[in-house]
Design a protein around this motif. Structure first.
Motif, PDB file in Angstrom:
ATOM      1  N   UNK A  64       0.853  -1.225   0.121  1.00 38.35           N
ATOM      2  CA  UNK A  64      -0.044  -0.105   0.119  1.00 38.35           C
ATOM      3  C   UNK A  64       0.926   1.133  -0.021  1.00 38.35           C
ATOM      4  N   UNK A  71       1.636   4.755   1.092  1.00 39.66           N
ATOM      5  CA  UNK A  71       0.828   5.955   2.185  1.00 39.66           C
ATOM      6  C   UNK A  71       1.610   7.246   2.130  1.00 39.66           C
ATOM      7  N   UNK A  72       0.638   8.057   1.715  1.00 38.38           N
ATOM      8  CA  UNK A  72       1.422   9.436   1.204  1.00 38.38           C
ATOM      9  C   UNK A  72       0.826  10.672   2.189  1.00 38.38           C
ATOM     10  N   UNK A  97       5.678   6.385   1.384  1.00 38.16           N
ATOM     11  CA  UNK A  97       6.220   5.224   1.906  1.00 38.16           C
ATOM     12  C   UNK A  97       5.364   3.845   1.666  1.00 38.16           C
ATOM     13  N   UNK A  98       5.936   2.813   1.531  1.00 33.15           N
ATOM     14  CA  UNK A  98       5.012   1.596   1.266  1.00 33.15           C
ATOM     15  C   UNK A  98       4.971   0.896   2.804  1.00 33.15           C
ATOM     16  N   UNK A  99       3.667   0.445   2.850  1.00 33.70           N
ATOM     17  CA  UNK A  99       3.414  -0.539   3.988  1.00 33.70           C
ATOM     18  C   UNK A  99       2.853  -2.027   3.478  1.00 33.70           C
ATOM     19  N   UNK A 141      -3.920   6.617   1.598  1.00 27.46           N
ATOM     20  CA  UNK A 141      -3.395   5.467   1.653  1.00 27.46           C
ATOM     21  C   UNK A 141      -3.957   4.881   0.137  1.00 27.46           C
ATOM     22  N   UNK A 163      -4.629  -3.139   7.841  1.00 28.89           N
ATOM     23  CA  UNK A 163      -3.155  -3.463   8.471  1.00 28.89           C
ATOM     24  C   UNK A 163      -3.540  -4.047   9.822  1.00 28.89           C
TER      25      UNK A 163
END
Lengths: 142, 447
Positions: A5, A7-8, A67-69, A46, A114
């Motif tokens: 996902x 996340x910005x 970022x990547x989650x 997201x 998550x």
């Protein structure tokens, strides 16, 4: 078992969201699902998209805080009560769901969430025969 | 207007007519005598000044009259910082009975030690201020400046005691209890920042206390810039008359100058603090009436005397006998600063302090913006910082994680600045790269 996902970090002012969307458009990335967790001053945008790793690089190049989650994607029947059943399985295993959102894809319900314990969550998915879907499946469906 | 009754009342409002109403010639002579003594004193007791004077080839004997002050070296905040903590202290530690500290431009605060005599002079100067405002022994006077390292609280406190009024050491905070005391004890005078006075008024409205319910009649307001409009509003809402008080810890603390009933400038206690106005660029003295940087030389201080201390405050001097009868020179309103210091809720804040905190956290880009505003009459400080791309990792997929990062920075800022700042996180490359220092600050307060 998790999927990527993005996340910005997005400030609450005009023009910030379009900057992100434009960058994704330029890179020919398809958005499959998205949601914004908003606060008074900023939001965490997201999103699930095609080619998340490339999308992340493209956004970084555009100076976006991204970022990547790892999140789970579960496919459920589009019927009343299915989401409750799925979540109950995690709840009974003592797993906390940090956040969740859902959407419909080709008549199927998709839950994205998550957890605070990915290993345990993966076990719950297997033991309860929940249908976890991966990025390829998602892209194919989209 | 100036009938005899009126004049009498006026004389009663002068604490020390011998000093406050001295003839100009006598004052110059006294100042010259004291200057000679202080130069000799620092020459022998402060290596920093001895070196400076020797470099300039000045011996204490070269200083004869107050006019000779123009030959002396300046002292800056940087000098105080470079000589942290006790480098400029002239008196031996055994003679120091109190130490105050004010915020510095970077980590180190400015340390000022006072001898017993210094505290006496300070109390005397403070009593002069209070008397000019009309405070008498009959008054119950509340000191609502911060008590502690800041000079406001204890400085005003000792002055009220010296004058003989009853002092209420209220301090800041616990405003509701303070208001209850103001009402129930019939407190008649208060010393605080003008913004705190307005905050008191707000709280009164909230609690349903009317100005008719309280007996406040005199306010001594200072430690931050304020305007005539604020004065009117405070006077109207609290039902008192508000007077300006000026001071800075490097020179003494509050009581360096004070307004009288005429409220046409603030009288400087110039038998103790000799004022000059200079051009901040050329450092040349400016004639009376012209606006420039205010410079003070302490004429009697023992603990930490300063020669020609550059306050960075911009104002002008108004000579001439005042209608109140005082002959000591007055200073006009502070019109600005010749550096980038901000006064927020009475506390000195330098953008460089914020910078040092931001630079100490790798999560943030070395770019920041201070936004100062006044909301409901209270100063607010917002610090905008950019999160660094490489530190924005997967853990920041919830607002809670971002909030935690903001709180971490806010806590560090609080410990360095001594005031709370609201942190606002910005996306990378959204804060404009600034050239000058002042470009780091947006001051929205209408002052």
């Amino acid at each position: 078992m998790t999927i990527h996902q993005l996340s910005i970090f997005i400030e609450n002012r005009s023009g910030t969201l379009i900057k992100v969307l434009d960058a994704l458009k330029e890179a020919n990335i398809q958005i499959i699902a998205s949601t914004i967790a908003d606060t008074a001053e900023y939001g965490i945008y997201r999103l699930i998209c095609s080619e998340p790793l490339r999308a992340c690089e493209e956004l970084k190049n555009a100076n976006v805080a991204v970022a990547l989650s790892g999140v789970f994607a579960i496919e459920i029947d589009d019927q009343p009560g299915r989401a409750a059943e799925a979540v109950k399985a995690f709840s009974e295993a003592g797993i906390s769901i940090t956040y969740m959102y859902s959407f419909l894809l080709r008549g199927k319900g998709i839950l994205i969430f998550r957890t605070d314990d990915n290993e345990k969550a993966a076990a719950v998915i297997r033991d309860n025969h929940l249908k976890s879907i991966d990025e390829n499946d998602l892209s194919a469906l989209a | 207007m100036r009938d005899s009754t009126n004049l009498n009342t006026k004389t009663e409002m002068i604490w020390n007519p011998n000093k406050e109403c001295m003839s100009r010639d006598e004052m110059s002579e006294l100042q010259g005598k004291r200057l000679r003594k202080i130069v000799e004193y620092v020459y022998h007791n402060v290596p920093f000044y001895r070196n400076k004077l020797q470099e300039m080839d000045i011996r204490p004997d070269d200083i004869q009259t107050i006019e000779d002050i123009r030959n002396l070296p300046f002292t800056t905040k940087k000098d105080l910082r470079d000589n942290y903590p006790f480098g400029l202290q002239a008196a031996p530690q055994s003679e120091i009975i109190r130490v105050h500290a004010s915020s510095g431009t970077t980590g180190n605060p400015t340390i000022v030690g006072y001898t017993r005599k210094d505290i006496g002079v300070w109390s005397e100067c403070m009593a002069r201020c209070l008397t000019a405002y009309g405070v008498t022994r009959e008054d119950i006077f509340s000191v609502a400046y911060g008590y502690g390292l800041f000079t406001g609280g204890l400085g005003a406190h000792y002055g009220v005691e010296h004058l003989g009024a009853s002092v209420i050491p209220a301090g800041t905070g616990n405003t509701e209890k303070h208001l209850k005391l103001i009402r129930d004890l019939g407190i008649t005078g208060i010393a605080c920042t003008p913004s705190y006075a307005l905050y008191l008024a707000e709280t009164m409205d909230k609690l349903g206390i009317r100005k008719e319910d309280i007996k406040l009649r005199i306010g001594a307001f200072g430690a931050e810039p304020w305007t005539e409009n604020m004065r009117k509003e405070i006077e109207e809402r609290l039902g008192l008359k508000g007077y300006n008080i000026y001071g800075l810890s490097e020179v003494m603390g509050p009581s360096v100058s004070y307004e009288c009933q005429m409220q046409h400038g603030s009288h400087i206690n110039e038998d103790h603090f000799f004022p000059e106005i200079i051009n901040p660029t050329t450092l040349e003295p400016l004639p009376n009436g012209q606006t420039g940087e205010l410079v003070f030389t302490t004429l009697t201080k023992e603990g930490m005397p300063v020669l020609r201390y550059r306050t960075r405050d911009l104002c002008s001097l108004l000579p001439g006998t005042c209608d109140c009868g005082r002959t000591n020179v007055r200073m006009g309103r502070i019109e600005g600063r010749s550096d980038d210091m901000l006064i927020i809720r009475g506390i000195n804040v330098f953008p460089s302090q914020v910078e040092s905190v931001v630079l100490s956290m790798p999560e943030f880009a070395p770019r920041y913006m201070l936004i100062v505003d006044r909301v409901n009459n209270l100063d607010t400080l917002q610090v905008q910082v950019e999160i660094r791309q490489e530190f924005f990792t997967g853990v920041f997929d919830t607002p809670a994680a971002v909030d935690q990062l903001e709180k971490k920075l806010a806590a560090k800022l609080k410990s360095v600045l001594s005031i709370s700042a609201k942190v606002q996180l910005k996306a990378p490359n959204t804060i404009e790269r600034s050239q000058g220092k002042s470009a780091h600050v947006i001051d929205k307060r209408k002052l």
